[in-house]
Write a protein that holds these residues in place. Structure first.
Motif, PDB file in Angstrom:
ATOM      1  N   ILE A  30      12.908  -8.590 -27.142  1.00 37.69           N
ATOM      2  CA  ILE A  30      14.191  -7.796 -25.834  1.00 37.69           C
ATOM      3  C   ILE A  30      14.746  -6.865 -26.601  1.00 37.69           C
ATOM      4  O   ILE A  30      14.897  -5.858 -25.707  1.00 37.69           O
ATOM      5  N   LEU A  35      15.392  -3.317 -22.457  1.00 42.02           N
ATOM      6  CA  LEU A  35      16.240  -4.313 -21.105  1.00 42.02           C
ATOM      7  C   LEU A  35      18.245  -4.106 -20.902  1.00 42.02           C
ATOM      8  O   LEU A  35      18.412  -3.634 -20.310  1.00 42.02           O
ATOM      9  N   THR A 140      20.924 -12.730 -24.364  1.00 44.49           N
ATOM     10  CA  THR A 140      20.573 -12.761 -22.996  1.00 44.49           C
ATOM     11  C   THR A 140      21.044 -14.298 -22.105  1.00 44.49           C
ATOM     12  O   THR A 140      20.191 -14.527 -21.254  1.00 44.49           O
ATOM     13  N   ILE A 292      16.838 -14.240 -16.961  1.00 46.95           N
ATOM     14  CA  ILE A 292      16.663 -13.234 -17.533  1.00 46.95           C
ATOM     15  C   ILE A 292      16.527 -11.794 -16.738  1.00 46.95           C
ATOM     16  O   ILE A 292      15.394 -11.737 -15.999  1.00 46.95           O
ATOM     17  N   HIS A 294      16.461  -8.438 -14.172  1.00 44.56           N
ATOM     18  CA  HIS A 294      15.940  -7.647 -14.711  1.00 44.56           C
ATOM     19  C   HIS A 294      16.366  -6.489 -13.375  1.00 44.56           C
ATOM     20  O   HIS A 294      16.288  -7.184 -12.380  1.00 44.56           O
ATOM     21  N   TYR A 300      23.251  -6.419 -18.976  1.00 47.44           N
ATOM     22  CA  TYR A 300      23.074  -6.316 -20.183  1.00 47.44           C
ATOM     23  C   TYR A 300      23.312  -4.987 -20.577  1.00 47.44           C
ATOM     24  O   TYR A 300      22.756  -3.497 -20.656  1.00 47.44           O
ATOM     25  N   MET A 345      26.509  -9.656 -21.933  1.00 48.04           N
ATOM     26  CA  MET A 345      25.977  -9.698 -21.085  1.00 48.04           C
ATOM     27  C   MET A 345      27.603  -9.566 -19.803  1.00 48.04           C
ATOM     28  O   MET A 345      28.728 -10.258 -20.849  1.00 48.04           O
ATOM     29  N   SER A 351      22.739 -15.693 -16.404  1.00 53.77           N
ATOM     30  CA  SER A 351      22.093 -16.470 -17.369  1.00 53.77           C
ATOM     31  C   SER A 351      21.906 -17.397 -17.432  1.00 53.77           C
ATOM     32  O   SER A 351      22.712 -18.254 -17.478  1.00 53.77           O
TER      33      SER A 351
END
Length: 359
Positions: A30, A35, A140, A292, A294, A300, A345, A351
């Protein structure tokens, strides 16, 4: 009595930052994925604002030439203030590590000494990478947890005054709810994203057992079989039909499984974490998963604060700050690596806490 400079001791600090940066750690699925949007800052705190937009509400019809109009409701803004957490480790190189290795005490020219220091720095870097990966991994899920015992360190649900969203995926082979649940999950993410632009794939992190239950569900198999009728050549390239969906793929961080359905991708996590006392921390639990998201701008973020030393005052923080002392007491040198960071976050409700049922 005359004095001379000790040839094996100088008070200078050796900057090991370049050594750490060039080393590829064993953890980082991660943290090293890109990310998190990373930024060095020159403060120990970070503040940002979130704006909660209400649902879009329509207004009434008005006359073409009249002056009347209807006010549109504005969103509410809230300031969130965060403080950094610290990962700090120390180790060292002792004379016992150097015996039968060094050819001379000319440390600036001695390759054996540099190799010993680099080896110890890499050992500390591996531990540091595991710590940072655990921090990013838990971030996350909306709550950064302490790698030592799992206690909450940065709780974004508390900080932002939000509640974690929930969803259910029914992977019971006797039911036919899987596809509708996946569509509902996609719509839920879109609703939570609100007016914050587009997003890309929705990653769902699952256990190995849940991965098998989802990818072998009759709903998915029948859908792909119908889609491929009359196009048998495509069968060879479809993982769920040719049997390759269950084959783990190896990355630099270990073996993992992955399956994509439209813009939802199911992934297993390739490694385990180990606490300081040796306790094994399973990254996923059967029956539970989370999303998660994207491609969502600014969702993030990772901020790195300066190390608390005079030389670092008003300097932008680094992901890792590493250094070593010179030889001390004619016996050893100390090595320290540290990271002062905030992984978080901005909108933790993205999440989604997912419950997976298989029976």
């Amino acid at each position: 009595m005359s004095t001379i400079k000790n040839p094996v001791f100088n008070g200078a600090l050796i900057d090991l930052g370049a050594t750490i940066e060039e080393y590829n750690p064993t953890y980082g699925r991660i943290a090293e994925s890109g990310l998190f949007e990373e930024q060095g800052i020159n403060t120990t705190t970070h503040m940002y604002q979130i704006e909660k937009q209400p649902n879009t509400r329509m207004t009434k019809l008005t006359s073409r030439t009249g002056r009347e109009s209807m006010s549109v409701i504005k969103g509410k803004r809230k300031a969130v203030n965060l403080s950094s957490v610290t990962v700090k480790e120390d180790g060292g190189v002792h004379v016992e590590d150097l015996q039968n290795v060094l050819q001379s005490w000319d440390l600036e020219q001695e390759e054996g000494f540099a190799e010993a220091v680099a080896k110890e720095a890499r050992r500390l870097a591996d531990v540091g990478a595991a710590n940072l990966e655990y921090i990013a991994f838990t971030a996350t899920q909306g709550i950064v947890r302490d790698p030592y015992n799992g206690d909450a360190a940065i709780d974004q649900f508390v900080n932002t005054g939000t509640v974690r969203s929930t969803a259910t995926i029914d992977a019971n082979p006797a039911t036919q709810n899987l596809l509708s649940d996946l569509n509902a999950l996609r719509n839920q993410v879109s609703t939570l994203n609100g007016f914050n632009g587009n997003f890309g794939e929705i990653e769902v992190v699952v256990s190995d057992a849940d991965f098998t239950a989802i990818t072998s569900h009759p709903d998915l198999i029948s859908r792909f079989q119908l889609a491929l009728q009359g196009t048998g050549g495509l069968y060879l390239g479809n993982e769920i039909l040719n049997g390759n969906v269950g084959i783990k793929q190896k990355s630099r961080y270990g073996w993992a499984q992955e399956f994509r359905f439209e813009n939802i991708v199911f992934r297993t996590y390739p490694q385990k974490f180990y606490r300081h006392d040796g306790e094994v921390v399973e990254p996923t639990v059967q029956g539970k998963a989370w999303t998660i998201v994207h491609g969502a701008t600014g969702l993030y973020e990772a901020k790195f604060c300066p190390a608390p030393y005079v030389s670092q005052l008003r300097q932008k923080g680094q992901k890792w700050f590493a250094r070593s002392t010179g030889i001390k007491n004619d016996t050893h040198l100390d090595i320290t690596i540290e990271s002062h960071n905030m992984y978080f976050m901005t909108r933790p409700e993205m999440s989604i806490d997912i419950t997976i049922t298989t029976a």
